[in-house]
Design an enzyme around this catalytic site. Structure first.
Site, mmCIF file in Angstrom:
data_model
loop_
_atom_site.group_PDB
_atom_site.id
_atom_site.type_symbol
_atom_site.label_atom_id
_atom_site.label_comp_id
_atom_site.label_asym_id
_atom_site.label_seq_id
_atom_site.Cartn_x
_atom_site.Cartn_y
_atom_site.Cartn_z
ATOM 1 C CD GLU A 1 -2.924 -1.119 2.346
ATOM 2 O OE1 GLU A 1 -2.696 -0.374 3.307
ATOM 3 O OE2 GLU A 1 -3.875 -1.914 2.318
ATOM 4 C CD GLU B 1 -3.195 -5.712 3.760
ATOM 5 O OE1 GLU B 1 -4.012 -4.885 4.223
ATOM 6 O OE2 GLU B 1 -1.967 -5.539 3.785
HETATM 7 O O1 IFM Z 1 -3.484 -3.276 9.200
HETATM 8 C C1 IFM Z 1 -3.523 -2.714 7.933
HETATM 9 C C2 IFM Z 1 -2.387 -3.239 7.079
HETATM 10 O O2 IFM Z 1 -1.148 -3.058 7.667
HETATM 11 C C3 IFM Z 1 -2.376 -2.517 5.754
HETATM 12 N N1 IFM Z 1 -3.671 -2.592 5.120
HETATM 13 C C4 IFM Z 1 -4.840 -2.254 5.916
HETATM 14 C C5 IFM Z 1 -4.820 -3.011 7.219
HETATM 15 C C6 IFM Z 1 -6.059 -2.638 8.053
HETATM 16 O O3 IFM Z 1 -6.081 -1.273 8.309
#
Ligand code: IFM
Length: 455
Positions: A163, A355
């Site tokens: 990200e 994710e």
């Molecule tokens: O915990 C985070 C992760 O580190 C990066 N993406 C979003 C998740 C939830 O906020």
């Protein structure tokens, strides 16, 4: 049809969020070690010094992964654990930890999917200017070389950066993530360009040092706009909104993914930024635009849009009382359908959901179990949408739930619980939540009967 027989069912974590052992065995400091020590920077002044103590409990955690039946495990390497000053001397004990982790995963038949960088930046490099320094992409390449030489014999799948939109924006513009900067637009654009160059050089380094064929991707935040209806106009409005840039807010897709996959910055962004745009040296875009094997797609929530009467794109807010997570994020499952479709259409790479998950109010009940029906429902809804798009023929290679166990959620500290496994941070006791048992069933049935599996 449905999930392919080689579909990778996984879960994700990140080093700073779970490892703890912040100053053990020669680890250097990261910007998160620095930022969390700033009074009131983080919810209740929490920090990741101990976190889930995964550094010492990784074997127990792998036993849990086995119980769930994970096929893949996404974790991240901690740069300052491996190179304490960010450049220069390598910390053998840091590398040894990841050796042990990777070997134990392989022994358990769980495929490692590491991310090279998930936000714990070496403090020493930050003091040298961090991502603003024109050498920063060479530092990243050097760090990647150390990983490549040590691990490409055993690790086939790699992600460079997690990200980039979030750590640059939240950490370098809004100042609510480490390192806590509030940069002007030109500087933020410079940070972004160096991050993109780092990605490109990392891919080049991995490919040049490995003796085997690697599968490499990135794990950007996939920011999706969902069409309000299935009308061609609304779908086109959503597609356009997903891929446009109408402010200097770099938390968008195209500023990052167009250079990575298409080899150029988006024209609308360059026109908008004008003289605040990036300084691009000869060869930069070729470095950034390395061939990749998959598009990693992180998604939690999205906005709904429609084609307005004047031809404009209108954002539709969710009605009062609509489903929300504990984090107050809208629950929008069809983002996995539309996002997977839009990203595949534009970038042409197989998708891995890297994710996706729910922050929920979970605790250990009087019966000693952790009941989290909302998470089961949330994940079911998102997976049903994913299955739909797979059935339309779009290649989706895997799904990594965020996250294996409750952990340090950045600015929100330990307030948010995203895990399949409950962690009692006082005792470090792990308890599989109902959702972990449900996920184990989903995996054992390879995603068949999703909506029949709710209990
Ligand atoms: O915990 C985070 C992760 O580190 C990066 N993406 C979003 C998740 C939830 O906020």
């Amino acid at each position: 049809m449905g999930f392919s027989k080689n579909f990778i069912w996984g879960a994700s974590t990140a080093s700073y969020q779970i490892e703890g052992a912040w100053n053990e065995d020669g680890k250097g400091l990261s910007t998160w070690d620095m930022f969390t020590s700033r009074p009131n920077a983080i919810f209740k002044n929490h920090n990741g010094k101990e976190a889930c103590d995964h550094y010492h409990r990784y074997l127990e955690d792998i036993e849990i992964m086995k119980k769930i039946g994970l096929k893949g495990y996404r974790f991240s390497f901690s740069w300052p654990r491996i190179i304490p000053e960010g450049v220069g001397e390598v910390n053998e004990k840091g590398l040894d930890f990841y050796d042990r982790l990777v070997d134990a995963l392989l022994e358990a038949d769980i495929c490692p999917y590491p991310t090279i960088y998930h936000w714990d930046y070496p403090l020493n490099l930050y003091k040298k200017g961090g991502w603003l320094n024109s050498d920063s992409s060479n530092w990243f390449a050097e760090y990647t070389r150390v990983l490549a030489d040590r691990f490409t014999d055993r690790i086939e799948h790699w992600m460079t950066i997690n990200e980039p939109q979030v750590f640059t924006w939240a950490g370098h513009k809004e100042g609510r993530h480490a390192p806590g900067l509030k940069l002007d637009t030109e500087s933020l654009v410079c940070v972004a360009h160096n991050v993109l160059l780092s990605h490109g050089k990392a891919v080049q380094t991995l490919r040049s040092r490995t003796k085997r064929n690697l599968k490499i991707g990135m794990a950007p935040e996939g920011i999706v706009k969902i069409p309000a209806t299935n009308s061609p106009q609304d779908i086109e409005a959503a597609r356009q909104a997903t891929f446009s840039m109408d402010s200097d807010y770099l938390r968008i897709n195209t500023w990052w993914m167009d250079p990575v996959f298409l080899g150029h910055y988006p024209t609308d962004g360059l026109e908008l930024l004008k003289e605040k745009g990036p300084v691009i040296n000869d060869g930069d875009m070729e470095i950034i635009n390395q061939p990749l094997d998959f598009f990693g797609f992180n998604n939690y929530f999205s906005e709904v849009v429609q084609h307005g009467k004047e031809g404009n794109i209108q954002i539709i807010s969710q009605p009062p009382g609509s489903p929300r997570t504990a984090y107050q994020w809208d629950i929008t499952p069809s983002a996995l359908y539309w996002g997977t479709k839009f990203f595949y259409e534009r970038y042409g790479k197989p998708i891995i959901i890297t994710e996706n998950g729910l922050s929920n109010l979970d605790w250990v009940s009087v019966d000693g179990q952790v009941h989290d029906p909302q998470r089961i429902d949330f994940l079911t809804r998102y997976l049903v949408e994913l299955e739909k798009i797979i059935e339309e023929g779009i290649p989706v290679l895997g799904y990594f739930q965020w996250t294996l166990m409750d952990n340090f959620e950045w600015g929100a500290g330990y307030r948010e619980r995203f895990g399949l496994v409950h962690v009692d941070y006082e005792t470090q006791k792990r308890t599989l939540k109902d959702s972990a048992k449900w996920y184990a069933r989903v995996i054992s049935e390879n995603g068949a009967n999703l909506t029949k599996n709710l209990n």
